[in-house]
Enzyme design. Structure first.
Site, PDB file in Angstrom:
ATOM      1  CE1 TYR A  99      32.498  12.054  93.672  1.00 45.90           C
ATOM      2  CE2 TYR A  99      31.771  10.012  92.654  1.00 45.90           C
ATOM      3  CZ  TYR A  99      31.734  10.896  93.713  1.00 45.90           C
ATOM      4  OH  TYR A  99      30.955  10.629  94.801  1.00 45.90           O
ATOM      5  CG  ASP A 206      29.208   7.484  94.966  1.00 49.88           C
ATOM      6  OD1 ASP A 206      28.849   6.362  95.369  1.00 49.88           O
ATOM      7  OD2 ASP A 206      30.370   7.906  95.107  1.00 49.88           O
TER       8      ASP A 206
END
Length: 316
Positions: A99, A206
């Protein structure tokens, strides 16, 4: 962002740094619109969340997935799989990985020369500190850790495994094992009670934490904490902003309320007060009150405001 045209103004960052803790509401825009699609800097509301974690050094995300006894019938799993309850905590690395890696896009003159890249990066310091935090969490629980990776493919995962062996030597009381992420995703469905503490990367955490949340009956029940090297922490519900039901008085407020309990426990060292909130939530569920997402026949349907007031009344 609507007021400042910026997802995270500097004034907000400074205010957060001067605080003891931060309680964050879910972030997102209005359903059916994307007013920030053509923002000149590419900014979006969701980017503020990534940036605030980075700016405050909040690298450790704690995502509990607890199936309350009162909600067993709300879980999509067979009753025999959760007959003894479910209490998992996912320790997710939060400020590195894919990310935050370098990203690029090349628009070539043919299919072969048009491509995009996302860099998956981890250094030893980032891996060591999240593993140590996860092992410390396990020491306060059942002393059992599952480290989830993709070491059969990814070089970063191989590094995670090497460092995990080093960290584990500091925690001789902890039993640990490694598991590939695809298998972990399957095992969460077929045998979820085998897990206690899961430690994993940003992206895998996540995905797996959202999967685990569904097993508990509703993501509307689950709080989260983002922590760093100090007592300053950021606390928020695990769910998104749900703009499609904004203003309808049907959203479940319990994840946010339980996030306050985590804030009292981890940042303010108020264990008794944290427990009182958790007990109040349990008492309201014992009285069969339910918001729409956890409602079933025979229970009492209440809205967002009423559920919040019931918890407050129980606290008082």
């Amino acid at each position: 962002m609507q007021k400042t045209n910026c997802s995270l103004p500097n004034e907000t960052i400074e205010a957060c740094k001067e605080s003891h803790a931060i309680l964050l509401g879910a972030v997102g825009g209005a359903v059916g619109t994307d007013r920030w699609k053509d923002h000149p800097t590419g900014d979006r509301p969701e980017k503020g969340l990534l940036r605030i974690r980075e700016q405050l050094g909040l690298y450790c995300n704690l995502r509990p997935a607890i199936l309350y006894p009162q909600l067993k019938s709300a879980s999509p799993l067979r009753a025999d799989l959760v007959k003894d309850g479910l209490d998992i905590i996912i320790v997710r690395e939060l400020t590195s990985g894919i990310y935050f890696g370098k990203k690029s896009r090349v628009n070539g003159d043919c299919d072969e020369t048009t491509f995009a890249t996302d860099e998956l990066y981890y250094n030893k310091k980032e891996i060591t500190r999240i593993l140590e935090d996860g092992f410390n969490v396990a020491m306060k629980r059942n002393k059992y850790v599952t480290i989830v990776d993709k070491a059969n493919v990814l070089e970063t995962s191989k590094l995670w495994r090497e460092i995990a062996e080093e960290v584990a030597n500091k925690f001789p009381e902890i039993t640990y094992k490694f598991m590939y992420v695809d298998n972990a995703a399957m095992q969460l469905i077929v045998n979820p009670t085998q897990f206690d503490v899961i430690i994993t990367t940003n992206m895998f955490g996540d995905i797996l934490s959202d999967e685990a949340s569904v097993l508990t009956g509703s993501i509307g029940m689950l709080p989260s904490a983002s922590l760093g090297n100090t007592t300053l922490g950021l606390y928020e519900p695990s769910h998104g902003s749900a703009p499609d039901i904004a203003g309808c008085d049907i959203a479940n407020p319990l994840a946010t309320i339980l996030s306050v309990a985590m804030m009292l426990r981890h940042s303010l060292n108020l264990e008794a007060e944290a427990k009182s909130i958790e007990n109040a939530v349990g008492a309201v569920l014992d009285c069969n009150y339910r918001t729409k997402d956890i409602f079933e026949e025979g229970k009492i349907l209440v809205g967002t405001n009423e559920m919040s007031n019931l918890v407050i009344k129980e606290l008082k």
